[in-house]
Design a protein around this motif. Structure first.
Motif, mmCIF file in Angstrom:
data_model
loop_
_atom_site.group_PDB
_atom_site.id
_atom_site.type_symbol
_atom_site.label_atom_id
_atom_site.label_comp_id
_atom_site.label_asym_id
_atom_site.label_seq_id
_atom_site.Cartn_x
_atom_site.Cartn_y
_atom_site.Cartn_z
ATOM 1 N N ARG A 346 9.873 50.533 -69.663
ATOM 2 C CA ARG A 346 8.613 49.785 -69.760
ATOM 3 C C ARG A 346 8.737 48.612 -68.793
ATOM 4 N N VAL A 347 8.221 48.835 -67.593
ATOM 5 C CA VAL A 347 8.348 47.849 -66.528
ATOM 6 C C VAL A 347 7.106 46.971 -66.501
ATOM 7 N N PHE A 348 7.313 45.664 -66.566
ATOM 8 C CA PHE A 348 6.218 44.699 -66.465
ATOM 9 C C PHE A 348 6.219 44.088 -65.070
ATOM 10 N N LEU A 349 5.053 44.094 -64.429
ATOM 11 C CA LEU A 349 4.895 43.457 -63.122
ATOM 12 C C LEU A 349 4.488 42.008 -63.343
ATOM 13 N N LYS A 350 5.174 41.106 -62.666
ATOM 14 C CA LYS A 350 4.947 39.676 -62.864
ATOM 15 C C LYS A 350 4.698 39.007 -61.524
ATOM 16 N N GLY A 351 3.820 38.019 -61.523
ATOM 17 C CA GLY A 351 3.545 37.273 -60.299
ATOM 18 C C GLY A 351 2.190 36.618 -60.353
ATOM 19 N N LYS A 352 1.959 35.727 -59.407
ATOM 20 C CA LYS A 352 0.684 35.009 -59.362
ATOM 21 C C LYS A 352 -0.462 35.968 -59.088
ATOM 22 N N ASN A 353 -1.674 35.571 -59.516
ATOM 23 C CA ASN A 353 -2.861 36.352 -59.167
ATOM 24 C C ASN A 353 -2.954 36.444 -57.640
ATOM 25 N N GLY A 354 -3.214 37.659 -57.168
ATOM 26 C CA GLY A 354 -3.317 37.869 -55.729
ATOM 27 C C GLY A 354 -2.033 38.306 -55.064
ATOM 28 N N CYS A 355 -0.946 38.456 -55.852
ATOM 29 C CA CYS A 355 0.345 38.822 -55.252
ATOM 30 C C CYS A 355 0.481 40.328 -55.057
ATOM 31 N N GLY A 356 -0.486 41.116 -55.546
ATOM 32 C CA GLY A 356 -0.464 42.552 -55.273
ATOM 33 C C GLY A 356 -0.202 43.440 -56.471
ATOM 34 N N LYS A 357 -0.213 42.901 -57.680
ATOM 35 C CA LYS A 357 0.073 43.718 -58.873
ATOM 36 C C LYS A 357 -0.973 44.827 -59.036
ATOM 37 N N SER A 358 -2.238 44.437 -59.040
ATOM 38 C CA SER A 358 -3.299 45.437 -59.216
ATOM 39 C C SER A 358 -3.395 46.368 -58.014
ATOM 40 N N SER A 359 -3.090 45.862 -56.828
ATOM 41 C CA SER A 359 -3.123 46.701 -55.625
ATOM 42 C C SER A 359 -2.062 47.792 -55.707
ATOM 43 N N LEU A 360 -0.855 47.435 -56.196
ATOM 44 C CA LEU A 360 0.196 48.433 -56.361
ATOM 45 C C LEU A 360 -0.243 49.505 -57.353
ATOM 46 N N ILE A 361 -0.866 49.080 -58.438
ATOM 47 C CA ILE A 361 -1.347 50.046 -59.436
ATOM 48 C C ILE A 361 -2.392 50.967 -58.827
ATOM 49 N N LYS A 362 -3.331 50.401 -58.071
ATOM 50 C CA LYS A 362 -4.371 51.226 -57.442
ATOM 51 C C LYS A 362 -3.743 52.246 -56.486
ATOM 52 N N TYR A 363 -2.717 51.827 -55.757
ATOM 53 C CA TYR A 363 -2.065 52.757 -54.831
ATOM 54 C C TYR A 363 -1.386 53.891 -55.590
ATOM 55 N N ILE A 364 -0.716 53.559 -56.710
ATOM 56 C CA ILE A 364 -0.056 54.592 -57.518
ATOM 57 C C ILE A 364 -1.088 55.575 -58.065
ATOM 58 N N LEU A 365 -2.225 55.067 -58.532
ATOM 59 C CA LEU A 365 -3.254 55.922 -59.125
ATOM 60 C C LEU A 365 -3.859 56.867 -58.102
ATOM 61 N N HIS A 366 -3.908 56.436 -56.848
ATOM 62 C CA HIS A 366 -4.558 57.244 -55.808
ATOM 63 C C HIS A 366 -3.598 57.561 -54.673
ATOM 64 N N ALA A 367 -2.310 57.696 -55.014
ATOM 65 C CA ALA A 367 -1.280 57.850 -53.982
ATOM 66 C C ALA A 367 -1.521 59.047 -53.079
#
Length: 505
Positions: A346-367
């Motif tokens: 269970r990996v949690f992504l941590k970082g400031k807003n705008g650091c790319g967390k949601s972008s990484l998720i979007k890339y995984i979903l549509h890889a």
């Protein structure tokens, strides 16, 4: 310092079957740092609006305080084009600019943001600017409604520190860490009552667990005593019937004096038995009355179920020296990321807003077919991977629950069952989803995800607006079924409890 006295408050929305508040009475002090706790839909925001005089109600709310409410309303696109410096006069009439600047310093934010179009500010920047304006008055009692939704951990820490230094407010929040740090009293909307306690969330929760355990023990004790009394009453009734039946056949005219005396003895004994039965029945009635209401305020956190799938590969996602940017932008969102996700993690992504967390998720979903993103480095994802996804955005939800279930190929009856387990009232099922509260919309997304058997559960800020009890319910679910997860969530307690690894971007 003043008091707000609520007496026999009754309120319900027009057309609603049930009142939200029914003859409610309590008092709070305007010098307190008051945490406001309760399930989604129990009436927290409604009560704040009643204090503001937004609705008519029965009963009385006696107050001398002047109220101000967060978040301030930003009405339309024209407001978004204005600067905060222009908007704050509308938000808080006669506000003094120098006071706002002092508050901005405490919130670790540059005064320059006051002079930028409000629509260009991030969620965190908007929240901080609004809080600075909110606390720039004198002798106001402030009503603060969920200030940390959509904020990253750094922004939450700043706001937590800021609110901890203040007093004279009601804070509506489901963030246990924030409540523990910032409040000295709690106002709690229970299932059947309202209570005020001194202390923070943890002290209230510990007291609640003790009270619930005592109520359950008392309930069990009464059930056993009622069972024993019913058995004794039944025995006495049968003895009385048996004794009465022995009188049959006696004829006072034909029998001698001894027989008449025996008949009288049997009658007296029967009468005594019948009296004992009535005594048992009275005691049973008293025990039932004592039992009633014992469990009314107990939050029953029902067990949820999950159906994770097993994949033949241990490593499901892996990237090395991975960088990502959008095709229409020169800015690189993620740079040089080394990351992997194995089964059971269970990996949690941590970082400031705008650091790319949601972008990484979007890339995984549509890889397999992402054309709007440009990448370098290596990225691999296991074949035939089934992903269950919760989006942080709920704006796409609309229509009836039945239509939503059909569109997402999930069992409608099971969807309703999980929503009921998450404490959503049945009356909500007849409404359109767009008319749900934000917390209720999130519960629809969570329920749909739980009903989707998957190799990986990717949840992007799933707990925004979700009440404390449901958060604990979801924690227990994940601890029990141990699904493979990739999560973005800023609830510190949730992450500390569940993360097997934290990846900072």
């Amino acid at each position: 310092m003043a008091q707000i006295n609520v007496s026999n408050l009754t309120f319900g929305y027009e057309g609603s079957y049930d009142n939200i508040f029914e003859n409610v009475s309590f008092s709070i002090d305007t010098n307190w740092k008051l945490g406001f706790i309760g399930r989604n839909g129990k009436g927290k925001t409604t009560f704040l609006k009643l204090l503001l005089g937004k609705y008519e109600y029965q009963g009385s709310i006696t107050k001398t305080a002047v109220f101000d409410y967060f978040p301030y309303r930003v009405n339309d696109v024209k407001d978004l084009d204005k600067t905060a410096d222009e908007l704050m006069e509308k938000w808080k009439p006669q506000v003094e600019n120098w006071r706002v600047l002092c508050e901005l310093g405490q919130l670790e934010i540059d005064a320059e943001l006051l002079y930028r179009p409000f629509g260009t500010l991030s969620f965190g920047e908007r929240t901080k600017v609004m809080l600075a304006v909110l606390f720039s008055g004198e002798n106001d009692f402030l009503l603060i409604d969920e200030p940390t939704n959509h904020l990253d951990q750094n922004a939450r820490e700043i706001i937590k520190k800021y609110l901890a230094s203040k007093k004279g407010f009601i804070l509506v929040s489901h963030d246990r860490d924030l409540l523990d740090a910032c409040v000295d009293h709690v106002l709690v909307l229970n299932r059947a009552s309202i209570e005020v306690q001194s202390g923070n969330f943890t002290s209230w929760w510990e007291n609640k667990e003790k009270a619930d355990n005592f109520a359950k023990a008392e309930n069990e004790k009464h059930i056993k005593e009622i069972g024993k009394l019913k058995a004794a009453a039944d025995r006495s009734a049968r003895w009385a019937d048996k004794n009465e039946s022995t009188k049959i056949g006696y004829d006072p005219v034909k029998e001698n004096d001894r027989s008449i005396s025996a008949r009288a003895y049997i009658g007296a004994k029967t009468k005594k038995m019948q009296s004992r039965v009535k005594s048992y029945e009275a005691r049973i009635g008293r025990k039932i009355e004592e039992k009633e209401g014992l469990l009314n305020d107990i939050e029953t956190i029902k067990d949820l179920k999950l159906m994770p799938l097993s994949h033949y590969k241990e490593r499901l996602i892996e990237c090395r020296n991975f960088s990502l940017k959008y095709a229409d932008s020169d800015k690189t969102v993620i740079t040089g990321l080394d990351f992997e996700l194995k089964q059971g993690e269970r990996v949690f992504l941590k970082g400031k807003n705008g650091c790319g967390k949601s972008s990484l998720i979007k890339y995984i979903l549509h890889a397999s077919g992402t054309t709007k993103m440009l990448t370098t480095g290596t990225f691999s994802i296991a074949p035939n991977l089934v992903i269950s996804y919760i989006n942080q955005d709920t704006s796409h939800l609309s229509g009836k629950l039945k239509d939503y279930a059909d569109q997402h190929n999930i069992d409608y009856t099971m969807l309703l069952s999980i929503l009921r387990s998450l404490d959503m009232e049945r009356v909500q099922f007849e409404k359109n989803i767009e008319d749900f509260s934000e917390g209720q919309k999130k519960k629809v997304l969570i329920a749909a995800s739980l009903l989707t058997p998957a190799h990986i559960y990717i949840w992007d800020e799933p707990l925004n607006y979700i009440d404390v009890f449901s958060r604990i319910q979801i924690e227990k679910l994940i601890e029990r079924f141990k699904p493979t997860m990739l999560v973005v969530e800023h609830d510190v307690r949730f992450m500390e409890k569940l993360a097997t690894r934290v990846v900072e971007l």
